[in-house]
Write a protein that holds these residues in place. Structure first.
Motif, PDB file in Angstrom:
ATOM      1  N   GLY A  25      18.077   6.328  18.104  1.00 33.69           N
ATOM      2  CA  GLY A  25      18.962   6.365  19.270  1.00 33.69           C
ATOM      3  C   GLY A  25      19.624   5.046  19.621  1.00 33.69           C
ATOM      4  O   GLY A  25      20.439   4.988  20.543  1.00 33.69           O
ATOM      5  N   ALA A  26      19.291   3.955  18.918  1.00 32.19           N
ATOM      6  CA  ALA A  26      19.920   2.665  19.247  1.00 32.19           C
ATOM      7  C   ALA A  26      21.359   2.663  18.736  1.00 32.19           C
ATOM      8  O   ALA A  26      21.661   3.287  17.718  1.00 32.19           O
ATOM      9  CB  ALA A  26      19.135   1.519  18.622  1.00 32.19           C
ATOM     10  N   LEU A  27      22.218   1.959  19.437  1.00 28.73           N
ATOM     11  CA  LEU A  27      23.610   1.854  19.000  1.00 28.73           C
ATOM     12  C   LEU A  27      23.729   0.566  18.186  1.00 28.73           C
ATOM     13  O   LEU A  27      23.542  -0.534  18.723  1.00 28.73           O
ATOM     14  CB  LEU A  27      24.510   1.797  20.235  1.00 28.73           C
ATOM     15  N   VAL A  28      23.966   0.707  16.898  1.00 29.93           N
ATOM     16  CA  VAL A  28      24.021  -0.471  16.019  1.00 29.93           C
ATOM     17  C   VAL A  28      25.413  -0.555  15.412  1.00 29.93           C
ATOM     18  O   VAL A  28      25.866   0.400  14.768  1.00 29.93           O
ATOM     19  CB  VAL A  28      22.962  -0.387  14.892  1.00 29.93           C
ATOM     20  N   VAL A  38      18.708  -0.360   9.598  1.00 28.60           N
ATOM     21  CA  VAL A  38      19.835  -0.053  10.502  1.00 28.60           C
ATOM     22  C   VAL A  38      19.888   1.459  10.742  1.00 28.60           C
ATOM     23  O   VAL A  38      19.941   1.926  11.887  1.00 28.60           O
ATOM     24  CB  VAL A  38      21.179  -0.539   9.893  1.00 28.60           C
ATOM     25  N   SER A  39      19.838   2.239   9.651  1.00 28.33           N
ATOM     26  CA  SER A  39      19.927   3.710   9.797  1.00 28.33           C
ATOM     27  C   SER A  39      18.769   4.237  10.623  1.00 28.33           C
ATOM     28  O   SER A  39      18.945   5.148  11.441  1.00 28.33           O
ATOM     29  CB  SER A  39      19.874   4.418   8.452  1.00 28.33           C
ATOM     30  N   HIS A  99      14.818  -7.541   9.305  1.00 28.66           N
ATOM     31  CA  HIS A  99      14.181  -6.284   9.761  1.00 28.66           C
ATOM     32  C   HIS A  99      13.751  -6.398  11.223  1.00 28.66           C
ATOM     33  O   HIS A  99      13.980  -5.503  12.035  1.00 28.66           O
ATOM     34  CB  HIS A  99      12.906  -6.015   8.953  1.00 28.66           C
ATOM     35  N   ARG A 100      13.095  -7.503  11.532  1.00 24.39           N
ATOM     36  CA  ARG A 100      12.521  -7.649  12.874  1.00 24.39           C
ATOM     37  C   ARG A 100      13.592  -7.770  13.951  1.00 24.39           C
ATOM     38  O   ARG A 100      13.441  -7.248  15.063  1.00 24.39           O
ATOM     39  CB  ARG A 100      11.582  -8.858  12.899  1.00 24.39           C
ATOM     40  N   ALA A 101      14.682  -8.467  13.637  1.00 19.94           N
ATOM     41  CA  ALA A 101      15.741  -8.640  14.640  1.00 19.94           C
ATOM     42  C   ALA A 101      16.336  -7.274  15.012  1.00 19.94           C
ATOM     43  O   ALA A 101      16.586  -6.990  16.188  1.00 19.94           O
ATOM     44  CB  ALA A 101      16.820  -9.571  14.097  1.00 19.94           C
ATOM     45  N   LEU A 102      16.536  -6.418  14.001  1.00 20.69           N
ATOM     46  CA  LEU A 102      17.088  -5.087  14.284  1.00 20.69           C
ATOM     47  C   LEU A 102      16.109  -4.265  15.117  1.00 20.69           C
ATOM     48  O   LEU A 102      16.499  -3.571  16.061  1.00 20.69           O
ATOM     49  CB  LEU A 102      17.377  -4.353  12.972  1.00 20.69           C
ATOM     50  N   MET A 103      14.830  -4.362  14.768  1.00 16.88           N
ATOM     51  CA  MET A 103      13.837  -3.530  15.459  1.00 16.88           C
ATOM     52  C   MET A 103      13.650  -3.971  16.911  1.00 16.88           C
ATOM     53  O   MET A 103      13.616  -3.145  17.823  1.00 16.88           O
ATOM     54  CB  MET A 103      12.511  -3.584  14.704  1.00 16.88           C
ATOM     55  N   LEU A 104      13.528  -5.276  17.127  1.00 16.46           N
ATOM     56  CA  LEU A 104      13.344  -5.727  18.512  1.00 16.46           C
ATOM     57  C   LEU A 104      14.622  -5.496  19.308  1.00 16.46           C
ATOM     58  O   LEU A 104      14.563  -5.137  20.494  1.00 16.46           O
ATOM     59  CB  LEU A 104      12.914  -7.196  18.559  1.00 16.46           C
TER      60      LEU A 104
END
Ligand code: S3P
Length: 452
Positions: A68-71, A61-62, A33-38
């Motif tokens: 607005g982040a590109l994942v 992720v969603s 969770h944290r890696a995606l958020m940071l």
């Protein structure tokens, strides 16, 4: 959300093992969770390897995409996040549904709280039934506006002010989720946000913030309390993060191997953050033959290989101050205790009543249904092991994956199979659980739903 309610999927686990060989488990959920958020807040492209791909993490992720982040996912477990910069989130077009992901939604509330946008969050029936009051209390003090259903329940809308106020927050409860929500809000807050932790909790947020280049300092004050200071409005730099194996998932393998005669199992590359290893410490005190080797650094954390051999366990008194370092593992420890000689006493468990289910009540009822002597206190459990016939019961899991997985381990280790009322939440939270266990020789059978 699916318009057709899912039918419960009862599942029986029967005696299995010995468990032998070498395995790996999916990436740690807290770190994923944290890696995606940071990554979503950093400048540049964050590369994440070993991300766990459960529904809980895919909900994050969603959410990051909605901000607005590109994942992207170039390969299984390998993800790329192109961040927006601290304070750069866009207002989402629609409601963000976190499903069953409690950690995801709580941390996301912190992220949104310090941005001048509004976001509306919801979740599944379980999550909608929870009060978020203690997460919202510090955020409100930072100036965040909240419109929630009664008792601070989802769905709710969070709107950050133009400028959030820095907060000095003394944690009233030991909760890494509350701490992390405040720290994430502190990222876009001018000045220094301070957390004082009388009881330390898992520190993945602090470690990962440091590796992304945040201005964060950790100290002890004169009373020995842990103090975290974060200076806001600083850029984060994209990183390469490798997520180690989830110790809370490895735990089910550890206990299954300890309890089945003839087992000798090694679980490789497991996260060994000291705030996550309370169960291993406890099982060793109970006489468990567990050895950790090949300790090394990975993703800003320590990892190692855990070798477990079947052991005769004895009951102990588990110190209450150990609770934060094994908070998710008590249901499973209760299962191990059911096979230990004597009584295992667990105190200081108040937080367990506030997890995905009331875990004290669920575990006590499930053990009793399987012939295990158990005493439930307001904040404690005492389990007496060594009954001549363990198993044979049907367990209500309260849609709580950790309760469900723990009782499946009871079925693997016991004398007669154990049936859980619904395996569905395990599949969404820990999709690899069944294949991992089956690959080691566990036996599962679909069971009949109870007669209406
Ligand atoms: C988590 C913290 C713990 C734990 C949860 C994940 C986290 O909750 O139970 O599964 O990732 O920060 P609390 O720290 O709120 O007890």
């Amino acid at each position: 959300m699916s318009p057709i309610p899912r039918q419960p999927a009862p599942l029986t686990a029967t005696a299995a093992g010995p468990f032998t060989g070498r395995v790996r488990v999916a990436g740690d959920k807290s770190m994923s969770h944290r890696a995606l958020m940071l990554g979503a807040l950093a400048i540049g492209e964050t590369r994440i390897d070993g991300l766990t791909e459960s529904d809980d993490i895919l909900a994050t992720v969603s959410a990051m995409r909605a901000f607005g982040a590109l994942v992207t996912r170039p390969a299984p477990g390998a993800w790329r996040v192109r961040g927006l910069g601290v304070g750069g989130f866009l207002e989402p077009e629609d409601i963000i549904d976190f499903g069953n992901a409690g950690t995801g939604v709580r941390l996301a509330m912190g992220l949104v709280g310090s941005q001048a946008i509004a976001a509306t969050f919801t979740g599944d029936a379980m999550l909608r039934g929870r009060s978020f009051g203690r997460f919202l209390d510090p955020l409100r003090r930072m100036g965040v506006q909240v419109i929630a259903r009664s008792n601070d329940r989802l769905p709710m809308t969070i709107k950050g002010p133009d400028v959030t106020l820095p907060l000095e927050y003394r944690m009233p409860v030991a909760s890494a989720q509350v701490k992390s929500a405040v720290l994430l809000a502190g990222l876009n807050t001018p000045g220094v946000t301070t957390i004082i932790e009388p009881v330390a909790t898992r520190d993945h947020t602090e470690r990962m913030l440091a590796s992304f280049g945040a201005a964060i300092e950790i100290d002890r004050n004169a009373d020995g309390e842990r103090v975290v200071r974060l200076e806001g409005r600083r850029d984060l730099k994209a990183q390469a993060v490798t997520v180690p194996g989830d110790p809370s998932l490895a735990a089910y393998l550890v206990v299954a191997a300890l309890l089945r005669d003839g087992s000798d199992l090694t679980i490789e590359a497991v996260l060994l953050n000291p705030m996550r290893t309370g169960l291993i410490e406890t099982l060793i005190e109970m006489g468990g033959d567990i050895a950790v080797s090949n300790r090394r650094a990975l993703g800003g954390e320590e990892v190692g290989d855990i070798r477990v051999r079947s052991s005769r366990l004895r009951g102990i008194v588990v110190p209450p101050e150990r609770a934060p370092s094994m908070i998710d593992e008590y249901p499973l420890l209760a299962i191990a205790a059911a096979f230990a000689e004597g009584t295992t006493r667990m105190d200081g468990l108040g937080e367990l009543r506030l997890k995905a289910s009331d875990r004290i009540a669920m575990v006590a009822a499930g053990l009793a249904a399987n012939g295990v002597a158990v005493e439930e206190g307001p904040e404690s459990l005492a389990v007496t092991g060594g009954a001549t016939s363990i198993g044979g019961g049907r367990v209500a899991t309260g849609h709580d994956p950790r309760v469900a997985m723990s009782f499946l381990v009871l079925g693997m280790a016991g004398h007669v199979g154990v049936t859980i009322d619904d395996f569905g939440p395990v599949q969404t939270s820990f999709p690899e659980f069944q294949s991992l266990m089956s690959g080691l020789g566990a036996h599962f059978e679909k069971a009949e739903p109870p007669a209406a």
